[in-house]
Design a protein around this motif. Sequence first.
Motif, mmCIF file in Angstrom:
data_model
loop_
_atom_site.group_PDB
_atom_site.id
_atom_site.type_symbol
_atom_site.label_atom_id
_atom_site.label_comp_id
_atom_site.label_asym_id
_atom_site.label_seq_id
_atom_site.Cartn_x
_atom_site.Cartn_y
_atom_site.Cartn_z
ATOM 1 N N GLN A 122 0.821 -1.195 0.000
ATOM 2 C CA GLN A 122 0.000 0.000 0.000
ATOM 3 C C GLN A 122 0.861 1.254 0.000
ATOM 4 N N ALA A 123 1.912 1.273 0.826
ATOM 5 C CA ALA A 123 2.791 2.439 0.878
ATOM 6 C C ALA A 123 3.489 2.643 -0.460
ATOM 7 N N GLN A 124 3.901 1.561 -1.076
ATOM 8 C CA GLN A 124 4.568 1.655 -2.375
ATOM 9 C C GLN A 124 3.613 2.181 -3.435
ATOM 10 N N SER A 125 2.364 1.710 -3.416
ATOM 11 C CA SER A 125 1.371 2.155 -4.391
ATOM 12 C C SER A 125 1.091 3.644 -4.249
ATOM 13 N N GLU A 126 0.985 4.114 -3.027
ATOM 14 C CA GLU A 126 0.726 5.535 -2.790
ATOM 15 C C GLU A 126 1.890 6.394 -3.279
ATOM 16 N N MET A 127 3.107 5.938 -3.018
ATOM 17 C CA MET A 127 4.263 6.731 -3.412
ATOM 18 C C MET A 127 4.441 6.752 -4.928
ATOM 19 N N VAL A 128 4.175 5.617 -5.583
ATOM 20 C CA VAL A 128 4.265 5.565 -7.040
ATOM 21 C C VAL A 128 3.218 6.479 -7.666
ATOM 22 N N GLU A 129 2.009 6.482 -7.111
ATOM 23 C CA GLU A 129 0.957 7.355 -7.620
ATOM 24 C C GLU A 129 1.359 8.826 -7.500
ATOM 25 N N HIS A 130 1.997 9.166 -6.386
ATOM 26 C CA HIS A 130 2.445 10.541 -6.192
ATOM 27 C C HIS A 130 3.521 10.915 -7.216
ATOM 28 N N LEU A 131 4.459 10.020 -7.463
ATOM 29 C CA LEU A 131 5.532 10.305 -8.426
ATOM 30 C C LEU A 131 4.999 10.424 -9.844
ATOM 31 N N GLN A 132 4.012 9.591 -10.200
ATOM 32 C CA GLN A 132 3.462 9.645 -11.552
ATOM 33 C C GLN A 132 2.740 10.967 -11.815
ATOM 34 N N SER A 133 2.150 11.537 -10.782
ATOM 35 C CA SER A 133 1.418 12.794 -10.958
ATOM 36 C C SER A 133 2.306 14.019 -10.785
ATOM 37 N N ASP A 134 3.577 13.819 -10.410
ATOM 38 C CA ASP A 134 4.496 14.935 -10.181
ATOM 39 C C ASP A 134 5.147 15.335 -11.512
ATOM 40 N N PRO A 135 4.971 16.569 -11.974
ATOM 41 C CA PRO A 135 5.555 16.988 -13.261
ATOM 42 C C PRO A 135 7.082 16.986 -13.258
ATOM 43 N N ARG A 136 7.713 16.971 -12.083
ATOM 44 C CA ARG A 136 9.178 16.960 -12.020
ATOM 45 C C ARG A 136 9.755 15.583 -12.299
ATOM 46 N N THR A 137 8.927 14.559 -12.351
ATOM 47 C CA THR A 137 9.414 13.203 -12.591
ATOM 48 C C THR A 137 9.841 13.064 -14.038
ATOM 49 N N SER A 138 11.093 12.657 -14.263
ATOM 50 C CA SER A 138 11.651 12.557 -15.613
ATOM 51 C C SER A 138 11.176 11.286 -16.313
ATOM 52 N N GLU A 139 11.460 11.204 -17.622
ATOM 53 C CA GLU A 139 11.084 10.025 -18.410
ATOM 54 C C GLU A 139 11.817 8.778 -17.913
ATOM 55 N N GLU A 140 13.073 8.957 -17.550
ATOM 56 C CA GLU A 140 13.850 7.825 -17.036
ATOM 57 C C GLU A 140 13.248 7.310 -15.726
ATOM 58 N N GLU A 141 12.820 8.240 -14.877
ATOM 59 C CA GLU A 141 12.226 7.829 -13.607
ATOM 60 C C GLU A 141 10.884 7.157 -13.816
ATOM 61 N N HIS A 142 10.119 7.588 -14.841
ATOM 62 C CA HIS A 142 8.866 6.922 -15.172
ATOM 63 C C HIS A 142 9.124 5.471 -15.575
ATOM 64 N N PHE A 143 10.207 5.243 -16.295
ATOM 65 C CA PHE A 143 10.552 3.880 -16.701
ATOM 66 C C PHE A 143 10.886 3.023 -15.486
ATOM 67 N N ARG A 144 11.618 3.600 -14.550
ATOM 68 C CA ARG A 144 11.956 2.872 -13.325
ATOM 69 C C ARG A 144 10.706 2.577 -12.501
ATOM 70 N N ILE A 145 9.731 3.491 -12.552
ATOM 71 C CA ILE A 145 8.476 3.261 -11.840
ATOM 72 C C ILE A 145 7.751 2.052 -12.418
ATOM 73 N N VAL A 146 7.803 1.906 -13.752
ATOM 74 C CA VAL A 146 7.170 0.742 -14.388
ATOM 75 C C VAL A 146 7.783 -0.554 -13.869
ATOM 76 N N LEU A 147 9.099 -0.566 -13.711
ATOM 77 C CA LEU A 147 9.771 -1.749 -13.183
ATOM 78 C C LEU A 147 9.316 -2.046 -11.753
ATOM 79 N N ILE A 148 9.158 -0.982 -10.968
ATOM 80 C CA ILE A 148 8.709 -1.156 -9.587
ATOM 81 C C ILE A 148 7.282 -1.711 -9.558
ATOM 82 N N GLN A 149 6.416 -1.205 -10.436
ATOM 83 C CA GLN A 149 5.051 -1.702 -10.484
ATOM 84 C C GLN A 149 5.001 -3.171 -10.901
ATOM 85 N N THR A 150 5.892 -3.560 -11.804
ATOM 86 C CA THR A 150 5.964 -4.957 -12.222
ATOM 87 C C THR A 150 6.352 -5.855 -11.061
#
Length: 251
Positions: free
Chosen positions: A86-114
């Motif tokens: 649950q904590a991981q899901s909340e933090m990933v959701e926050h990062l995805q909605s943050d405009p400062r998150t780079s394309e590379e970080e979005h890719f790393r988020i996908v790996l974390i979600q997997t």
Amino acid sequence: MDIDDHISNRAATSHRRDGGSPPDELNQILRAGSTTGPEIDVFGRAEEEEEGVLDRLTRLWMDERSAPDILLWPGLMVEEVLDKLQAQSEMVEHLQSDPRTSEEEHFRIVLIQTEAERVRYLLRSYLRTRLYKVEKYAAHIIATPDLRGRLSVIELSHAERYQEMLKKHFEVCALNGIPENLRSLTDNEPGVPEMVTRPNLDQPVFVRAKKRCQPVTLTNGSTLEMERGDIHLVRYRAIEHLVRLGDAHLI
């Protein structure tokens, strides 16, 4: 019993975490998802004493799938896994909605979600394995205090309701039409197959010693000594106590 409730009901108590830069939060997620030791090696070639949450969940899943009877419910560990997800899901959701998150970080988020989905699959498989045993051995579990104590509150409630529904089904379909003295679902007459399904504790299983274990007496009267990392094929009854103590694991 709804298995997905163990996972999805955390959303009702979730809250948004604010603050911190995206890279810092991303690194925090990656550290939280890592384990304290190397990946599990069922042959014992590399294993450290301290295991991470995912390692412990994997071992419980392997033990539960291989054991013929139901094992003790690890409530605290399951709650810990659900809280981390649950904590991981909340933090990933926050990062995805943050405009400062780079394309590379979005890719790393996908790996974390997997990886999170892999953990959810493992947890659902573990719970379904237990649910299968609860329903298969419901009558035996209800009549055995030791087995009742191994279940969670939800599992025990489900076993009682399931057995009651099964009894009513048999009564409507057949039992009401036969003499009352023949309606029991728990008779155990000599020479007649048992009506109550029980686990076969003499089922052969592969077991690996987590540490040096006390000598085990086999059904033929011989003694088996198990050193750390040793793997043997034995009847479950002989090593059941080692699995319950955590001194050995099923593979």
